[in-house]
Design a protein around this motif. Structure first.
Motif, PDB file in Angstrom:
ATOM      1  N   SER A 113     -26.356  40.945  26.861  1.00 23.98           N
ATOM      2  CA  SER A 113     -26.809  42.425  27.195  1.00 23.98           C
ATOM      3  C   SER A 113     -28.230  42.352  27.780  1.00 23.98           C
ATOM      4  N   LEU A 114     -28.713  43.352  28.202  1.00 22.85           N
ATOM      5  CA  LEU A 114     -30.025  43.682  28.650  1.00 22.85           C
ATOM      6  C   LEU A 114     -31.025  43.802  27.411  1.00 22.85           C
ATOM      7  N   PRO A 115     -32.212  43.409  27.429  1.00 21.86           N
ATOM      8  CA  PRO A 115     -33.087  43.270  26.355  1.00 21.86           C
ATOM      9  C   PRO A 115     -33.566  44.968  26.092  1.00 21.86           C
ATOM     10  N   ASN A 116     -33.678  45.131  24.962  1.00 18.32           N
ATOM     11  CA  ASN A 116     -33.997  46.567  24.327  1.00 18.32           C
ATOM     12  C   ASN A 116     -35.042  46.427  23.112  1.00 18.32           C
ATOM     13  N   GLY A 117     -36.048  46.872  22.971  1.00 14.37           N
ATOM     14  CA  GLY A 117     -36.888  47.063  21.855  1.00 14.37           C
ATOM     15  C   GLY A 117     -38.326  47.691  22.100  1.00 14.37           C
ATOM     16  N   THR A 165     -56.688  54.291  19.617  1.00 13.12           N
ATOM     17  CA  THR A 165     -55.280  54.322  19.259  1.00 13.12           C
ATOM     18  C   THR A 165     -54.713  53.077  19.388  1.00 13.12           C
ATOM     19  N   ALA A 166     -53.764  52.933  18.198  1.00 13.25           N
ATOM     20  CA  ALA A 166     -52.876  51.750  17.906  1.00 13.25           C
ATOM     21  C   ALA A 166     -51.742  51.705  19.103  1.00 13.25           C
ATOM     22  N   VAL A 167     -51.503  50.287  19.298  1.00 14.71           N
ATOM     23  CA  VAL A 167     -50.605  50.036  20.184  1.00 14.71           C
ATOM     24  C   VAL A 167     -48.950  50.658  19.796  1.00 14.71           C
ATOM     25  N   GLU A 168     -48.323  51.561  20.748  1.00 14.60           N
ATOM     26  CA  GLU A 168     -47.099  51.889  20.478  1.00 14.60           C
ATOM     27  C   GLU A 168     -46.210  51.592  21.917  1.00 14.60           C
ATOM     28  N   VAL A 169     -45.293  50.844  22.170  1.00 18.07           N
ATOM     29  CA  VAL A 169     -44.633  50.492  23.310  1.00 18.07           C
ATOM     30  C   VAL A 169     -43.188  50.295  23.230  1.00 18.07           C
ATOM     31  N   LYS A 170     -42.641  50.661  24.125  1.00 14.24           N
ATOM     32  CA  LYS A 170     -41.271  50.654  24.202  1.00 14.24           C
ATOM     33  C   LYS A 170     -40.714  49.633  25.468  1.00 14.24           C
ATOM     34  N   THR A 171     -39.914  48.842  25.362  1.00 14.55           N
ATOM     35  CA  THR A 171     -39.613  47.780  26.417  1.00 14.55           C
ATOM     36  C   THR A 171     -38.212  47.742  26.614  1.00 14.55           C
ATOM     37  N   TRP A 172     -37.883  47.783  28.101  1.00 13.70           N
ATOM     38  CA  TRP A 172     -36.292  47.568  28.669  1.00 13.70           C
ATOM     39  C   TRP A 172     -36.719  46.157  29.352  1.00 13.70           C
ATOM     40  N   GLY A 173     -35.692  45.386  29.805  1.00 13.41           N
ATOM     41  CA  GLY A 173     -35.509  44.520  30.709  1.00 13.41           C
ATOM     42  C   GLY A 173     -34.312  44.647  31.463  1.00 13.41           C
TER      43      GLY A 173
END
Length: 340
Positions: free
Chosen positions: A168-172, A326-334
């Protein structure tokens, strides 16, 4: 025979029957989840680690050598270069299998450093802006992929008997709900569109990954490689011709009305070298209650040679990049894709 001796004998015989029946069970016929630390799961982890389809995301996730951005940036803190240096620190595979197939949920934890190079001075029009400030923010993130395994032989060595069939594609991403990626759409030069709203339910077949791989659909494969080492990503809808224009659209749900900071890192081969990075442009914003649904777009051209590549989308709330606190918040898809 005394009663207590007879009872003891009956119990012993019953226990022996249970042991014999249990000993006859085929361990391959179990659908129970396997412990991440079991020897069986560790073997399947090795199979996954030997798969180029599984590994293609990781080297492209590290942007240490792809900080320069194409596209205009904001004007508050004046960031000039933004990139993340990622290190894989933990990985687990939760496995369910039967005699012929297995499905693993691979979770990878990364420790990262978001590096922001910029200036607190407003740039002068016509003069190239210089970096006078570097900010480093530490963060952690977890990426999830679903891996389908297939049994291809029966030698008794699981590492040889099983191969990765589909991934599957990466998600996180990191913790936090300030921003979420709702979907992505890829539009090719001829107008063909592919929409993905859940990376972990979008699978592509690995096909041949190394010489000697058996693939019943081999006649329909498009292979990349030399001699007997052809490789392919099959059932992958995101393939393009060489030097073709691609438009990537990303839909985001954010709790801020301000533009977020979205980038795509692309153009690198399987080893992650020679990657490019660009910033998305905001094209629309629509308020939905206390949240905002935003659409971002970016265009790029495919390479001039046939290859397999992996694009990585990172979505940050605006303040993560534009201030120091501001602390790091990130959403990542590949998104794996191929050029042919």
């Amino acid at each position: 025979m005394k009663p207590y001796i007879a009872s003891k004998l009956i119990f012993t015989l019953s226990l022996m029957v249970v042991v014999l029946i249990t000993g006859c069970d085929n361990p391959f016929e179990s659908n129970e989840p396997q412990s991440p630390n079991s020897s069986n799961t560790q073997i399947f982890m090795k199979v996954a680690e030997n798969s180029s389809s599984v590994n293609s995301f990781t080297p492209n996730y590290n942007e240490e050598h792809a900080m320069a951005l194409a596209g205009s940036l904001g004007k508050d803190m004046y960031p000039i270069k933004v990139g993340q240096k990622m290190s894989l620190v933990e990985k687990n595979l939760a496995l369910q299998k039967d005699s012929a197939t297995a499905i693993g949920t691979l979770t990878q934890k990364y420790e990262g450093r978001l590096i922001i190079q910029g200036s607190f001075n407003q740039p002068t029009i016509g003069i190239r802006q210089k970096v006078d400030t570097t900010i480093v923010k530490d963060f952690s993130t977890v990426i999830t992929r679903i891996i389908k395994f297939k049994k291809v032989d029966d030698t008794g060595d699981d590492e040889k008997d099983w191969k990765v069939e589909a991934v599957s594609l990466p998600n996180g991403g990191s913790e936090g709900n300030t921003i979420q990626i709702a979907g992505i759409k890829l539009t090719s030069q001829n107008g063909t569109e592919h929409y993905i709203d859940d990376p972990n339910t979008y699978f592509f077949k690995a096909g041949k990954e190394k010489g000697g791989d058996d693939d019943e659909d081999d006649n329909n494969n498009f292979e990349i490689g030399f001699g007997n080492h052809g490789r392919d990503w099959k059932n992958l809808l995101t393939w393009y011709k060489r030097n073709q224009a691609i438009k990537l659209t990303v839909e985001v749900i954010s709790n801020s009305s301000e533009p977020d900071f979205l980038t795509v890192t692309y153009g690198a081969g399987m080893n992650g070298n020679q990657k490019n990075k660009e910033k998305f442009d905001l094209v629309s914003t629509q308020q939905e209650g206390s949240y905002y649904r935003k659409v971002y777009e970016r265009k790029w051209s495919t390479s001039s040679h046939a290859t397999r590549m992996h694009a990585v989308i990172n979505a940050f709330p605006r303040n993560v990049v534009y201030d120091t606190d501001t602390a790091v918040e990130v959403k990542t898809w590949g998104i794996p894709y191929r050029v042919k």
